[in-house]
Design an enzyme around this catalytic site. Structure first.
Site, PDB file in Angstrom:
ATOM      1  N   HIS A 190      12.485  -4.725   4.696  1.00  0.00           N
ATOM      2  CA  HIS A 190      11.592  -3.395   4.662  1.00  0.00           C
ATOM      3  C   HIS A 190      11.519  -2.765   6.547  1.00  0.00           C
ATOM      4  O   HIS A 190      11.737  -1.155   6.121  1.00  0.00           O
ATOM      5  CB  HIS A 190      10.129  -4.783   5.177  1.00  0.00           C
ATOM      6  CG  HIS A 190       9.332  -3.451   5.625  1.00  0.00           C
ATOM      7  ND1 HIS A 190       7.633  -3.233   4.085  1.00  0.00           N
ATOM      8  CD2 HIS A 190       8.245  -3.164   5.990  1.00  0.00           C
ATOM      9  CE1 HIS A 190       7.604  -2.519   4.116  1.00  0.00           C
ATOM     10  NE2 HIS A 190       6.727  -2.651   5.951  1.00  0.00           N
ATOM     11  N   ASN A 203       0.408   6.302  15.197  1.00  0.00           N
ATOM     12  CA  ASN A 203      -0.530   6.640  16.025  1.00  0.00           C
ATOM     13  C   ASN A 203       0.033   7.563  17.490  1.00  0.00           C
ATOM     14  O   ASN A 203       1.035   7.424  18.133  1.00  0.00           O
ATOM     15  CB  ASN A 203      -0.303   4.769  17.281  1.00  0.00           C
ATOM     16  CG  ASN A 203      -2.192   4.756  17.798  1.00  0.00           C
ATOM     17  OD1 ASN A 203      -1.454   6.526  18.753  1.00  0.00           O
ATOM     18  ND2 ASN A 203      -3.097   4.187  17.818  1.00  0.00           N
ATOM     19  N   HIS A 259       1.202  -0.984  -0.099  1.00  0.00           N
ATOM     20  CA  HIS A 259       0.071  -0.105  -0.309  1.00  0.00           C
ATOM     21  C   HIS A 259       1.024   1.435   0.520  1.00  0.00           C
ATOM     22  O   HIS A 259       2.320   0.865   0.381  1.00  0.00           O
ATOM     23  CB  HIS A 259      -1.174   0.126   0.930  1.00  0.00           C
ATOM     24  CG  HIS A 259      -0.517  -0.214   2.578  1.00  0.00           C
ATOM     25  ND1 HIS A 259       0.307   0.872   3.251  1.00  0.00           N
ATOM     26  CD2 HIS A 259      -0.408  -1.763   2.971  1.00  0.00           C
ATOM     27  CE1 HIS A 259       0.553   0.390   4.364  1.00  0.00           C
ATOM     28  NE2 HIS A 259       0.712  -1.348   4.030  1.00  0.00           N
ATOM     29  N   HIS A 265      12.485   0.983   7.065  1.00  0.00           N
ATOM     30  CA  HIS A 265      12.022   1.661   8.089  1.00  0.00           C
ATOM     31  C   HIS A 265      12.393   2.950   9.155  1.00  0.00           C
ATOM     32  O   HIS A 265      12.962   3.541   9.500  1.00  0.00           O
ATOM     33  CB  HIS A 265      10.650   1.310   8.911  1.00  0.00           C
ATOM     34  CG  HIS A 265       9.698   0.876   7.904  1.00  0.00           C
ATOM     35  ND1 HIS A 265       8.705   2.161   7.730  1.00  0.00           N
ATOM     36  CD2 HIS A 265       8.522  -0.257   8.523  1.00  0.00           C
ATOM     37  CE1 HIS A 265       7.407   1.248   6.798  1.00  0.00           C
ATOM     38  NE2 HIS A 265       7.447   0.486   7.458  1.00  0.00           N
ATOM     39  N   ASN A 301      -5.840  22.797  11.195  1.00  0.00           N
ATOM     40  CA  ASN A 301      -5.174  22.368   9.860  1.00  0.00           C
ATOM     41  C   ASN A 301      -5.463  21.146   9.960  1.00  0.00           C
ATOM     42  O   ASN A 301      -4.947  20.326  10.375  1.00  0.00           O
ATOM     43  CB  ASN A 301      -3.479  22.717  10.670  1.00  0.00           C
ATOM     44  CG  ASN A 301      -2.677  22.095   9.199  1.00  0.00           C
ATOM     45  OD1 ASN A 301      -3.480  21.649   7.966  1.00  0.00           O
ATOM     46  ND2 ASN A 301      -1.817  21.496   9.473  1.00  0.00           N
ATOM     47  N   LYS A 357      -6.665   6.909  -4.073  1.00  0.00           N
ATOM     48  CA  LYS A 357      -6.060   7.182  -2.762  1.00  0.00           C
ATOM     49  C   LYS A 357      -5.306   5.132  -2.360  1.00  0.00           C
ATOM     50  O   LYS A 357      -5.608   4.356  -2.953  1.00  0.00           O
ATOM     51  CB  LYS A 357      -6.912   7.146  -1.697  1.00  0.00           C
ATOM     52  CG  LYS A 357      -7.854   6.866  -0.189  1.00  0.00           C
ATOM     53  CD  LYS A 357      -7.489   8.022   0.034  1.00  0.00           C
ATOM     54  CE  LYS A 357      -7.125   8.716   1.392  1.00  0.00           C
ATOM     55  NZ  LYS A 357      -6.883  10.028   2.089  1.00  0.00           N
ATOM     56  N   SER A 415      -6.202  18.214   6.198  1.00  0.00           N
ATOM     57  CA  SER A 415      -5.644  18.102   4.634  1.00  0.00           C
ATOM     58  C   SER A 415      -6.562  18.500   3.609  1.00  0.00           C
ATOM     59  O   SER A 415      -7.209  18.441   4.062  1.00  0.00           O
ATOM     60  CB  SER A 415      -5.653  16.704   4.948  1.00  0.00           C
ATOM     61  OG  SER A 415      -6.103  15.959   5.139  1.00  0.00           O
ATOM     62  N   ARG A 462      -0.370  13.065   6.884  1.00  0.00           N
ATOM     63  CA  ARG A 462      -0.236  14.542   7.404  1.00  0.00           C
ATOM     64  C   ARG A 462      -0.149  15.648   6.670  1.00  0.00           C
ATOM     65  O   ARG A 462       0.768  15.654   6.040  1.00  0.00           O
ATOM     66  CB  ARG A 462       0.131  14.629   8.974  1.00  0.00           C
ATOM     67  CG  ARG A 462       0.265  13.697  10.005  1.00  0.00           C
ATOM     68  CD  ARG A 462      -1.070  13.685  10.557  1.00  0.00           C
ATOM     69  NE  ARG A 462      -2.101  12.884   9.564  1.00  0.00           N
ATOM     70  CZ  ARG A 462      -2.671  11.520  10.013  1.00  0.00           C
ATOM     71  NH1 ARG A 462      -1.493  10.673  10.632  1.00  0.00           N
ATOM     72  NH2 ARG A 462      -3.436  11.062   9.177  1.00  0.00           N
ATOM     73  N   ALA A 463      -1.095  16.172   5.730  1.00  0.00           N
ATOM     74  CA  ALA A 463      -0.588  17.855   5.839  1.00  0.00           C
ATOM     75  C   ALA A 463       0.334  18.833   7.112  1.00  0.00           C
ATOM     76  O   ALA A 463      -0.908  18.853   7.648  1.00  0.00           O
ATOM     77  CB  ALA A 463      -2.052  18.505   5.415  1.00  0.00           C
TER      78      ALA A 463
END
Lengths: 564, 59
Positions: A124, A305, A11, A128, A524, A36, A526, A413-414
């Protein structure tokens, strides 16, 4: 040294370009394709990264993929041997897909971009970890990654020092905090790998009344590890179902998608969130015990989170924290490129500037004017100061503003590049935006952006900056009365602290708002509507402006007021 | 601690060939046939990094 990083086929496909250890471009494929969470080969993102640096694939020193696809293939096969697939057709389809996609990513890239240089594969979770540590301001740090699953690992503890990053230990599939939370996300009627933050928002309305049930699903151990009781889950046998009939015996019937959440759903969400926090607290304690490092870096989807991040960090002995803003799989592209670059270069320059998430496309004036005129919109061009003052006045006057400035953010996040802004002091603003602009669930909170130097006036951050909106802190006494639209029902807020070094124009806007209202805070959220990716181009922004009740559009230095 | 069985490193021989050799797929499947699911708990890493050139984790 120029290294391109890629993530795709699970994804949030993305590409990132690293030049001499610095990330110069990164973007998710969904922003270009407008699908999306688009997980397909990130051709558009790759083209953007190369164009941004004015190079071709021929100029690259290497390309790095964000996982080891043959190990993933091995894990899927061995899982099937232990837990026979419920639907053999689905399972074989998935293996065939992996065979033709992940295992063939190198050929796909070489053919598409006529490339004959090195092609590398980074684990993977190492991707990260690298996305967090190498973007952090730390010379050395403990690094924790938590997600659903990579190849084998679902959680890792690593240590970074200079240009070296080493994984010390890991927890393997099927024992996964990401899949635990994902199963609860699905049960509550939300989309897995997308809507986990909605569960986090819903949790604030509930009480942890289902902790006995959560204790049966997930056991957190004294050594910071955890064990999932797979009898309650189905993700390991069935691609279409996250939880088993036994899970339904514990919680009852699953909540239908789109239905309004009630007391039971709120309490299940609160319990799931509490259980996740318990696991994160134990994990971070063990991480500190093993590493002795004062600094902590976090990445992986679970690191989105913000409640668990802040609670875990607060209860740990760590003194400083960095969370990668693109903590999910899209950030894997950044980490893969950084990992390869630092391994091959064997050196690292720690930046004195904060990591910038503004790594996507920006647009020229003529692009903006062309888009505005194509839609027949009247506009005013302003200098920087006048634009900031005009937008601040409109926000103070309770108008809702589409704020499109400079380069687009990477990550979910915007952060003031592609944001919708509104007055946080107006109590009804949350409901207005939910109903008329974002078209989303009424329980979902909105986040505040605040001048970094004034953050402690409103939020209990213990002096820590949170520039990527990845920490959820308590609001200080009186804050809920001053800025009711951005303080959640449990008196918390997912805060973005804004410094001039991180985003000069957004900082100037908050300062202008402070001059008018005495409050250096803005709501604020998105710049998109529910179900769509965040806007990327001026045309995307104009469409969103015209199809919603946004009052004002600020496209770089061009201001448009909606004429009714 | 889990003893992880991993496929042999044959794909490094074919680094320049972009397509994964069938023998690597077969080795992964054979390895999967011989290994069980991971136990819960920490798995210590004996090799703390994995070569960039391989498509699988090396331990």
């Amino acid at each position: 040294m120029k290294v391109l990083g890629l993530s795709c086929y699970f994804h949030d496909a993305a590409a990132a370009l690293v030049v001499d250890g610095q990330v110069v471009a990164a973007a998710e494929e969904e922003r270009f394709t407008r699908v999306k969470h688009d997980n397909r080969f990130p051709g558009e993102s790759i083209r953007f990264c190369l164009e941004q640096a004015r190079i071709s694939a021929h100029d690259l020193d290497g390309v790095a993929f964000y996982e080891k696809p043959l190990t993933k293939f091995h894990r899927m096969a061995r899982t099937a041997r232990t837990y026979p697939p419920a639907r053999m057709d689905d399972f074989t389809d998935r293996l065939v897909r992996l065979r033709h996609e992940g295992l063939e990513i190198e050929r796909r890239f070489r053919d598409a971009f006529v490339y004959d240089g090195p092609f590398w594969f980074v684990e993977h979770h190492a991707s990260h970890a690298a996305s967090a540590f190498f973007c952090s301001p730390f010379e050395h740090a403990a690094v924790v990654t938590i997600d659903g699953v990579g190849e084998l690992a679902t959680t890792t503890i690593a240590r970074g020092a200079g240009h070296r990053l080493e994984t010390l230990c890991e927890i393997h599939y099927p024992h996964s905090l990401g899949l635990f939370y994902g199963a609860l996300t699905a049960f509550l009627g939300f989309e897995v790998n997308s809507d986990e933050y909605k569960v986090m928002g819903l949790a604030s309305y509930g009480q942890p009344a289902f902790m006995n049930a959560m204790d049966q699903l997930l056991v957190v151990k004294d050594d910071g590890s955890f064990e999932l009781n797979v009898d309650y889950f189905a993700f390991h046998t069935d691609d279409r179902v996250m939880y088993s009939p036994k899970f339904r015996e514990l919680f009852g019937e699953p909540h239908p998608r789109g239905a309004t959440a009630g007391r039971r759903e709120m309490d299940i969400a609160a319990s799931a969130q509490r259980k996740l926090e318990q696991a994160v607290v134990a994990l971070l304690a063990e991480t500190h015990r093993r590493t002795g490092e004062p600094n902590l870096c976090l990445a992986g989807g679970v690191a989105l989170n913000g409640v668990a991040n802040w609670r875990g960090f607060q209860q740990s002995p760590f003194t400083d924290l960095f969370v990668q803003p693109a903590a999910g799989d899209s950030g894997g592209a950044i980490g893969a490129a950084l990992s390869a670059c630092h391994e091959k270069q064997a050196s690292r320059q720690v930046s004195t500037l904060p990591f910038s998430p503004y790594l996507g496309p920006a647009f020229e004036d003529n692009d903006i004017v062309r888009a505005l005129e194509a839609h027949g919109l009247a506009y005013t061009r302003m200098d920087d100061e006048a634009l900031v003052d005009a937008v601040a006045e409109r926000v103070a006057g309770d108008q809702i503003v589409g704020w499109f400035q400079g380069r687009m953010e990477v990550g979910p996040r915007a952060l003031g590049g592609r944001s919708i802004l509104a007055n946080p002091a107006t109590a009804g603003m949350k409901d207005t935006i939910n109903a008329c602009v974002k078209f989303r669930e009424e329980f979902r909170p909105f986040a505040p952006a605040v001048l970094e130097e004034r953050a402690e006036e409103f939020f209990a951050l213990d002096g820590h900056a949170t520039p990527y909106m990845l920490l959820v802190a308590d609001a200080k006494p009186g804050a809920a009365e001053r800025i009711p639209a951005v303080v959640h029902v449990d008196n918390t807020a997912r805060v973005q602290t804004v410094s001039a070094a991180n985003n000069q124009r957004f900082h100037a806007l908050l300062a202008a708002l402070d001059r008018i209202t005495g409050t250096p805070v803005v709501l604020n959220t998105s710049f998109n509507v529910k179900g769509e990716p965040i806007v990327c181009t001026p045309t995307d922004a104009i469409r969103c402006f015209l199809n919603t009740d946004l009052d004002v559009l600020a496209l770089d230095n061009y201001l448009v007021d909606k004429v009714l | 601690m889990e003893l992880l069985v991993t496929p042999p490193h044959t794909d490094t021989d074919d680094r320049q060939a972009a397509t994964v050799p069938s023998r690597d797929i077969a080795a992964a499947l054979e390895s999967a046939r011989r290994s069980g699911i991971a136990p819960a708990g920490w798995i210590e890493r004996r090799e703390r990094t994995s070569p960039l050139e391989t498509r699988y984790v090396s331990r």
